[in-house]
Motif scaffolding. Structure first.
Motif, mmCIF file in Angstrom:
data_model
loop_
_atom_site.group_PDB
_atom_site.id
_atom_site.type_symbol
_atom_site.label_atom_id
_atom_site.label_comp_id
_atom_site.label_asym_id
_atom_site.label_seq_id
_atom_site.Cartn_x
_atom_site.Cartn_y
_atom_site.Cartn_z
ATOM 1 N N GLU A 277 44.832 31.049 21.030
ATOM 2 C CA GLU A 277 45.187 31.505 19.690
ATOM 3 C C GLU A 277 45.964 32.808 19.722
ATOM 4 O OE1 GLU A 277 41.844 28.647 19.111
ATOM 5 O OE2 GLU A 277 42.373 30.191 20.560
ATOM 6 N N ALA A 278 45.627 33.690 20.662
ATOM 7 C CA ALA A 278 46.315 34.983 20.742
ATOM 8 C C ALA A 278 47.794 34.819 21.065
ATOM 9 C CB ALA A 278 45.647 35.872 21.794
ATOM 10 N N LEU A 279 48.152 33.735 21.727
ATOM 11 C CA LEU A 279 49.548 33.487 22.080
ATOM 12 C C LEU A 279 50.270 32.651 21.020
ATOM 13 C CD1 LEU A 279 49.175 32.614 25.875
ATOM 14 C CD2 LEU A 279 49.935 34.785 24.878
ATOM 15 N N GLY A 280 49.523 31.923 20.226
ATOM 16 C CA GLY A 280 50.133 31.080 19.206
ATOM 17 C C GLY A 280 50.556 29.717 19.706
ATOM 18 N N ASN A 281 50.468 29.471 21.030
ATOM 19 C CA ASN A 281 50.902 28.162 21.524
ATOM 20 C C ASN A 281 49.889 27.062 21.230
ATOM 21 O OD1 ASN A 281 49.071 29.154 23.394
ATOM 22 N ND2 ASN A 281 50.367 28.794 25.185
ATOM 23 N N HIS A 282 48.687 27.444 20.773
ATOM 24 C CA HIS A 282 47.724 26.424 20.353
ATOM 25 C C HIS A 282 48.258 25.615 19.165
ATOM 26 C CE1 HIS A 282 47.042 29.442 17.293
ATOM 27 N NE2 HIS A 282 46.259 28.625 16.640
ATOM 28 N N HIS A 283 49.200 26.200 18.426
ATOM 29 C CA HIS A 283 49.801 25.487 17.297
ATOM 30 C C HIS A 283 50.481 24.196 17.756
ATOM 31 C CE1 HIS A 283 51.794 25.054 13.365
ATOM 32 N NE2 HIS A 283 52.864 24.700 14.045
ATOM 33 N N PHE A 284 50.904 24.147 19.022
ATOM 34 C CA PHE A 284 51.663 23.013 19.535
ATOM 35 C C PHE A 284 50.795 21.977 20.229
ATOM 36 C CE2 PHE A 284 54.640 26.429 18.905
ATOM 37 C CZ PHE A 284 55.774 25.802 18.417
ATOM 38 N N ILE A 285 49.472 22.119 20.109
ATOM 39 C CA ILE A 285 48.580 21.079 20.624
ATOM 40 C C ILE A 285 48.887 19.766 19.896
ATOM 41 C CG2 ILE A 285 46.170 20.308 20.706
ATOM 42 C CD1 ILE A 285 45.365 23.234 21.081
ATOM 43 N N GLY A 286 49.081 18.723 20.649
ATOM 44 C CA GLY A 286 49.427 17.427 20.062
ATOM 45 C C GLY A 286 50.914 17.178 19.929
ATOM 46 N N SER A 287 51.721 18.205 20.226
ATOM 47 C CA SER A 287 53.170 18.060 20.060
ATOM 48 C C SER A 287 53.830 17.303 21.205
ATOM 49 C CB SER A 287 53.823 19.440 19.942
ATOM 50 O OG SER A 287 53.745 20.141 21.184
ATOM 51 N N GLY A 288 53.177 17.284 22.370
ATOM 52 C CA GLY A 288 53.793 16.713 23.559
ATOM 53 C C GLY A 288 54.716 17.669 24.272
ATOM 54 N N CYS A 289 54.790 18.918 23.801
ATOM 55 C CA CYS A 289 55.747 19.888 24.350
ATOM 56 C C CYS A 289 55.129 20.872 25.335
ATOM 57 C CB CYS A 289 56.403 20.674 23.211
ATOM 58 S SG CYS A 289 57.394 19.651 22.111
ATOM 59 N N LEU A 290 53.807 20.873 25.479
ATOM 60 C CA LEU A 290 53.166 21.833 26.368
ATOM 61 C C LEU A 290 53.514 21.528 27.823
ATOM 62 C CD1 LEU A 290 49.681 21.972 24.630
ATOM 63 C CD2 LEU A 290 51.467 23.713 24.525
ATOM 64 N N ALA A 291 53.901 22.571 28.567
ATOM 65 C CA ALA A 291 54.296 22.400 29.967
ATOM 66 C C ALA A 291 54.215 23.747 30.673
ATOM 67 C CB ALA A 291 55.711 21.832 30.067
ATOM 68 N N SER A 292 54.191 23.711 32.008
ATOM 69 C CA SER A 292 54.156 24.943 32.803
ATOM 70 C C SER A 292 55.477 25.123 33.533
ATOM 71 C CB SER A 292 53.019 24.870 33.831
ATOM 72 O OG SER A 292 53.333 23.914 34.841
ATOM 73 N N TRP A 293 55.689 26.315 34.052
ATOM 74 C CA TRP A 293 56.910 26.576 34.815
ATOM 75 C C TRP A 293 56.963 25.715 36.062
ATOM 76 C CZ3 TRP A 293 61.386 27.841 33.497
ATOM 77 C CH2 TRP A 293 61.666 28.849 32.564
ATOM 78 N N ASP A 294 55.810 25.465 36.704
ATOM 79 C CA ASP A 294 55.814 24.600 37.878
ATOM 80 C C ASP A 294 56.384 23.229 37.534
ATOM 81 O OD1 ASP A 294 54.783 26.543 39.491
ATOM 82 O OD2 ASP A 294 52.769 25.687 39.643
ATOM 83 N N GLN A 295 55.972 22.692 36.387
ATOM 84 C CA GLN A 295 56.476 21.385 35.966
ATOM 85 C C GLN A 295 57.968 21.432 35.645
ATOM 86 O OE1 GLN A 295 53.434 21.119 32.860
ATOM 87 N NE2 GLN A 295 52.764 19.163 33.745
ATOM 88 N N LEU A 296 58.401 22.501 34.984
ATOM 89 C CA LEU A 296 59.818 22.626 34.628
ATOM 90 C C LEU A 296 60.672 22.826 35.874
ATOM 91 C CD1 LEU A 296 59.526 24.905 31.465
ATOM 92 C CD2 LEU A 296 59.711 22.414 31.556
ATOM 93 N N ASP A 297 60.168 23.598 36.824
ATOM 94 C CA ASP A 297 60.902 23.797 38.081
ATOM 95 C C ASP A 297 61.127 22.464 38.788
ATOM 96 O OD1 ASP A 297 61.070 26.510 37.731
ATOM 97 O OD2 ASP A 297 59.387 26.995 39.051
ATOM 98 N N ALA A 298 60.151 21.553 38.633
ATOM 99 C CA ALA A 298 60.232 20.251 39.306
ATOM 100 C C ALA A 298 61.062 19.231 38.527
ATOM 101 C CB ALA A 298 58.823 19.704 39.536
ATOM 102 N N GLY A 299 61.589 19.633 37.362
ATOM 103 C CA GLY A 299 62.472 18.747 36.621
ATOM 104 C C GLY A 299 61.866 18.068 35.407
ATOM 105 N N HIS A 300 60.619 18.405 35.054
ATOM 106 C CA HIS A 300 59.976 17.777 33.891
ATOM 107 C C HIS A 300 60.655 18.192 32.594
ATOM 108 C CE1 HIS A 300 56.965 16.305 31.157
ATOM 109 N NE2 HIS A 300 56.684 17.513 30.724
ATOM 110 N N ARG A 301 60.817 17.228 31.685
ATOM 111 C CA ARG A 301 61.337 17.507 30.349
ATOM 112 C C ARG A 301 60.354 16.910 29.338
ATOM 113 N NH1 ARG A 301 63.636 20.399 32.980
ATOM 114 N NH2 ARG A 301 65.857 20.896 33.152
#
Length: 440
Positions: free
Chosen positions: A300-324
């Motif tokens: 909640e402190a970061l505000g990214n909990h708002h995107f739960i259920g969006s399908g957009c949550l990802a980490s840098w490790d995943q993005l580095d590996a080519g995930h979209r």
């Protein structure tokens, strides 16, 4: 207050009072969306630590027919004298509450007065009850999605306040051409936020990962999109500017800092990365691949909990590996950012409500939920911060009858700019040093 006597098909006269660059963008664009036709737009920039600079206003790119910097008391005096049809309060909660009480004092009974509109500039992920109750009393409280409208009504009804003002709309700055990949273009944009995350360690972590991504993919343009330049303030205070932190990291040639209008940046973006910025909603609306980072947790402190259920949550490790990430269409629809034609009708309900209110011979008194009876230990302090007495009356000296001119104005403006500079220097340089010394 003067009564409007112009023809019904004349442009609406709308006043927008804002206290930062992002709120000016939201307020001015909201005014244009709800008017149905180009309005006569008067802008009032509330004087304070986040009053936008000329550069910030130019970057927003929304002009007004008249624009001036004012105190709360000066704005209230203008609202009393000018025949506005609508007043949009694009303000932080406390300032909106002060404005509502000041305006209520001007028209204590049923009167021919402006329709009062307020709302939020983006994702509402914290202080839901506090922010909503501070905005109660406006004729229209805009919700940026069906999800928000349901939450807003539940809060008002839960405390016994009238929820009729809550009106579903959408963020007014969504738009632009849908994302179209271009051969040879591969651009990743990290949308920075002034206050999320807050700590130097977390911001350095994100910066290192972003620069590391640029080194892993030398064929890719990696852009750090910044909201303000050093010394400027936006909606939130930024104690650890990314510009300052990046100096020690020796980034590669394909990494750059960029400013400018977010819509123009999205025109060339192939992946938008953020922690929880409203830029993610702009990006999703245009079908740009969008990632909301989980590296620092989903909190909640970061505000990214708002995107739960969006399908957009990802980490840098995943993005580095080519995930979209692939967004969930149902989540998009509930948040009012679904791509396509749905957005065209997003403001129909508020336009209809506005037309109905404007057609009334008189409007009911402005009646905020917070009063000296319901919040005697809270309300007076909010009003005092804006130099208003507990009854909404400007305190002595809050609004001089004559505006300073000539040499007096030059001296006043110079002193004011110096004070702002000293404040910003203290926030961004002195305060962090004192904080680190206190941790020794």
């Amino acid at each position: 207050m003067p009564v409007r006597t112009s023809p019904a098909d004349a442009p609406l006269r709308i006043a927008v009072v804002a206290d930062s660059d992002t709120r000016w963008k939201w307020g001015a664009l909201t005014a244009r969306r709800i008017a149905g036709r180009p309005p006569e737009l008067a802008g009032f920039l509330l004087r304070g630590r986040a009053t936008p600079t000329p550069r910030q206003l130019a970057e927003v790119g929304v002009a007004a027919d008249a624009l001036r910097e004012v105190t709360m008391a000066e704005f209230l005096r203008a609202a009393e004298r000018e025949p506005y049809d609508v007043v949009v309060l694009a303000l932080v909660g406390g300032a909106a509450q002060a404005a509502l009480h000041g305006l209520a004092r001007l028209w204590p009974g049923h009167a021919r007065r402006p329709v009062l509109v307020t709302g939020y500039v983006g994702v509402v992920y914290e202080k839901l009850a506090d922010g909503l109750l501070l905005r109660h009393g406006a004729d229209v409280v805009l919700a940026n999605s069906r999800h928000d409208a349901e939450r807003f009504r539940a809060v008002y009804e839960g405390v016994g306040a009238d929820a009729a003002a809550v009106t579903e709309a959408a963020l007014p700055f969504l738009g632009g051409a849908p994302h179209t990949p271009e051969p040879g273009r591969d651009t990743v944009v990290f949308a920075a936020q002034p206050s999320v995350p807050e700590s130097r360690a977390d911001r350095m972590y994100l910066l290192r990962r972003l620069i590391g991504h640029a080194r892993r993919h030398p064929e890719r343009d990696v852009l750090l999109k910044l909201r303000s330049k050093p010394g400027e303030h936006t909606t939130h205070i930024e104690e650890q500017p990314y510009q300052k932190l990046a100096r020690s990291l020796d980034p590669p040639p394909n990494f750059r800092l960029v400013y400018g209008n977010m819509g123009e940046v999205l025109d060339r973006t192939d992946l938008l990365v953020t922690v929880s910025s409203t830029a993610a909603l702009e990006s999703l609306h245009r079908s740009v691949p969008t990632a909301v980072l989980t590296d620092l947790g989903v909190r909640e402190a970061l505000g990214n909990h708002h995107f739960i259920g969006s399908g957009c949550l990802a980490s840098w490790d995943q993005l580095d590996a080519g995930h979209r990430p692939s967004p969930d269409p149902r989540w998009l629809a509930a948040q009012g950012v679904a791509p396509g034609e749905a957005y065209e009708g997003a403001f129909d309900a508020v336009r209809a409500r506005l037309a109905e209110l404007l057609a009334r011979p008189a409007l009911a008194p402005v009646s905020p939920y917070y009063t000296p009876v319901t919040a005697p230990g809270y309300l007076p302090g909010i009003l005092a911060r804006h130099h208003l007495a507990p009854d909404g009356t400007p305190l002595p000296g809050a609004a001089p009858e004559t505006e300073a001119t000539g040499v007096r104005r030059l001296v006043r403006d110079a002193v004011r700019d110096a004070a702002r500079g000293a404040y910003r220097h203290g926030v961004q340089r002195v305060a962090p040093v004192i904080r680190r010394m206190g941790e020794l």
